[in-house]
Design a protein around this motif. Structure first.
Motif, short mmCIF file in Angstrom:
data_model
loop_
_atom_site.label_atom_id
_atom_site.label_comp_id
_atom_site.label_asym_id
_atom_site.label_seq_id
_atom_site.Cartn_x
_atom_site.Cartn_y
_atom_site.Cartn_z
N GLY A 1 -5.47 -0.68 1.67
CA GLY A 1 -6.31 0.18 0.88
C GLY A 1 -6.02 1.66 1.09
N GLY A 2 -5.73 2.05 2.32
CA GLY A 2 -5.44 3.45 2.59
C GLY A 2 -4.20 3.68 3.41
N LEU A 3 -3.49 2.60 3.73
CA LEU A 3 -2.31 2.69 4.58
C LEU A 3 -1.14 1.94 3.93
N GLY A 4 0.07 2.28 4.33
CA GLY A 4 1.26 1.55 3.89
C GLY A 4 1.66 0.58 4.98
N ALA A 5 1.13 -0.64 4.91
CA ALA A 5 1.39 -1.65 5.94
C ALA A 5 2.80 -2.21 5.77
N VAL A 6 3.53 -2.30 6.89
CA VAL A 6 4.93 -2.70 6.86
C VAL A 6 5.16 -3.89 7.80
N PRO A 7 4.91 -5.12 7.34
CA PRO A 7 5.32 -6.27 8.13
C PRO A 7 6.83 -6.45 8.02
N TYR A 8 7.45 -6.97 9.07
CA TYR A 8 8.90 -7.18 9.03
C TYR A 8 9.27 -8.40 9.86
N ASP A 9 10.44 -8.94 9.56
CA ASP A 9 10.98 -10.06 10.34
C ASP A 9 11.77 -9.50 11.51
N ARG A 10 11.28 -9.74 12.71
CA ARG A 10 12.06 -9.31 13.88
C ARG A 10 13.41 -10.04 13.89
N ARG A 11 14.39 -9.45 14.57
CA ARG A 11 15.73 -10.04 14.55
C ARG A 11 15.69 -11.48 15.05
N GLY B 1 0.82 -1.19 0.00
CA GLY B 1 0.00 0.00 0.00
C GLY B 1 0.86 1.25 0.00
N ALA B 2 0.23 2.38 -0.29
CA ALA B 2 0.99 3.61 -0.46
C ALA B 2 0.62 4.71 0.51
N GLY B 3 -0.20 4.41 1.50
CA GLY B 3 -0.62 5.42 2.47
C GLY B 3 0.37 5.59 3.60
N PRO B 4 -0.02 6.29 4.67
CA PRO B 4 0.84 6.47 5.84
C PRO B 4 1.30 5.12 6.39
N ALA B 5 2.56 5.06 6.81
CA ALA B 5 3.16 3.79 7.21
C ALA B 5 2.64 3.31 8.56
N VAL B 6 2.34 2.01 8.61
CA VAL B 6 1.99 1.31 9.85
C VAL B 6 2.89 0.09 9.95
N ILE B 7 3.79 0.07 10.91
CA ILE B 7 4.71 -1.06 11.09
C ILE B 7 4.01 -2.12 11.95
N PRO C 1 -1.55 -11.30 5.96
CA PRO C 1 -3.00 -11.19 5.73
C PRO C 1 -3.58 -9.88 6.28
N LEU C 2 -3.12 -9.46 7.44
CA LEU C 2 -3.58 -8.19 7.99
C LEU C 2 -3.08 -7.03 7.15
N ALA C 3 -1.82 -7.11 6.70
CA ALA C 3 -1.26 -6.05 5.86
C ALA C 3 -2.10 -5.86 4.61
N ALA C 4 -2.56 -6.95 4.02
CA ALA C 4 -3.38 -6.85 2.81
C ALA C 4 -4.68 -6.11 3.07
N ARG C 5 -5.23 -6.28 4.28
CA ARG C 5 -6.49 -5.63 4.62
C ARG C 5 -6.33 -4.18 5.02
N LEU C 6 -5.11 -3.78 5.33
CA LEU C 6 -4.85 -2.38 5.68
C LEU C 6 -4.37 -1.56 4.49
N PRO D 1 -8.11 -11.38 10.61
CA PRO D 1 -7.76 -10.08 10.02
C PRO D 1 -8.97 -9.34 9.45
N ASP D 2 -9.98 -10.08 8.97
CA ASP D 2 -11.17 -9.44 8.43
C ASP D 2 -11.96 -8.71 9.53
N ALA D 3 -11.87 -9.20 10.75
CA ALA D 3 -12.55 -8.55 11.86
C ALA D 3 -11.73 -7.39 12.42
N LEU D 4 -10.42 -7.56 12.47
CA LEU D 4 -9.54 -6.55 13.05
C LEU D 4 -9.23 -5.42 12.09
N GLY D 5 -9.10 -5.74 10.81
CA GLY D 5 -8.66 -4.76 9.82
C GLY D 5 -9.45 -3.47 9.80
N PRO D 6 -10.79 -3.52 9.73
CA PRO D 6 -11.54 -2.26 9.69
C PRO D 6 -11.34 -1.39 10.92
#
Length: 264
Positions: free
Chosen positions: A46-56, A19-25, A39-44, A246-251
């Motif tokens: 639409g209007g946010l830049g979701a940033v999943p990452y691998d913790r160290r 996504g291309a919106g404001p970043a959410v890590i 899966p949650l990143a995909a649901r966010l 994620p469908d319940a939490l995403g909105p």
């Protein structure tokens, strides 16, 4: 994870942005890599830049000894810098404790949402955490990674038959491989109690969420977190458990993060 940034100690942290919106890590919990957040990143996205990452110590990220919670906070700081200089944070389970610590550390965070941070609200829970820490440290020192995973699953309340089934599953070797990071999540949890004084220093809005079908202590922990920060909100998701849909939490998260930073 198709991108990498370097933490101040030189550890490479792998991430992606959807996504291309404001970043959410998106900060994952114990025994989880960034892929668990996709899966949650995909649901966010639409209007946010979701940033999943691998913790160290997980996935495509590196690791550098000795471990310290402050190093994981620095990892998040490096990610924030990589995605534009400010970001919101979402933390799942023990990842919620890390997200809250990052906000309390003064990073350029706009908002924080957490799902079921597994804190205790009384001294009895703190004692249980102390016993777990001692047992976990001993098992990992002896290289008994499978037993360490089993210990963690027992702590979460998993019944013996579920643990036995997990040991026979094809993904059990992957669980054993990341078992040393259980010590990282345990460190992020501190003494296991809600860190009320530390949370009181967080100056941005915090949303704490729990599942309506989760154990009551998880809802109480989330409610207590929301009450400990200056600008906290508690919400329950009816019918949800710790394995939140994620469908319940995403909105809910989309509405919260899309509100942007709150002015005094």
């Amino acid at each position: 994870m198709d991108k990498k940034t370097n933490s101040p100690d030189g550890t490479a942290i792998a991430y992606e942005r959807t996504g291309a919106g404001p970043a959410v890590i998106l900060v994952s919990g114990a025994l989880s890599a960034g892929s668990s957040m996709e899966p949650l990143a995909a649901r966010l996205s639409g209007g946010l830049g979701a940033v999943p990452y691998d913790r160290r110590g997980r996935g495509a990220s590196g690791d550098t000894a000795p471990y310290a919670v402050a190093r994981e906070v620095e990892d998040i700081a490096a990610l924030i810098d990589a995605v534009g200089g400010s970001a919101a944070l979402y933390g799942m389970s023990s990842g919620a404790a890390l997200a809250l610590e990052a906000a309390a550390s003064g990073l350029p965070v706009t908002r924080v949402a957490v799902y079921e941070p597994p804190f205790a609200v009384d001294e009895g829970g703190g004692k249980e955490r102390t016993e777990y820490t001692q047992q976990l440290s001993a098992l990992l020192a002896e290289g008994r990674n499978g037993d360490a995973v089993e210990l963690f699953m027992s702590l979460t309340g998993a019944p013996a038959e579920m643990i036995a089934g997990a040991r026979r599953s094809p993904w059990w070797p992957d669980m054993e491989a990341v078992a040393p990071t259980l010590a990282y999540d345990n460190a992020a949890m501190g003494d296991g109690l809600v860190p009320r004084e530390r949370l009181a220093s967080i100056t941005v809005p915090v949303l704490a969420v729990a599942g309506g079908a989760s154990p009551s202590w998880m809802r109480e922990a989330a409610r207590t977190v929301a009450g400990a920060v200056p600008d906290g909100t508690y919400r329950t998701l009816d019918g949800q458990t710790h394995a939140v849909d994620p469908d319940a939490l995403g909105p809910l998260l989309s509405d919260f993060f899309s509100a942007g930073p709150r002015t005094p």
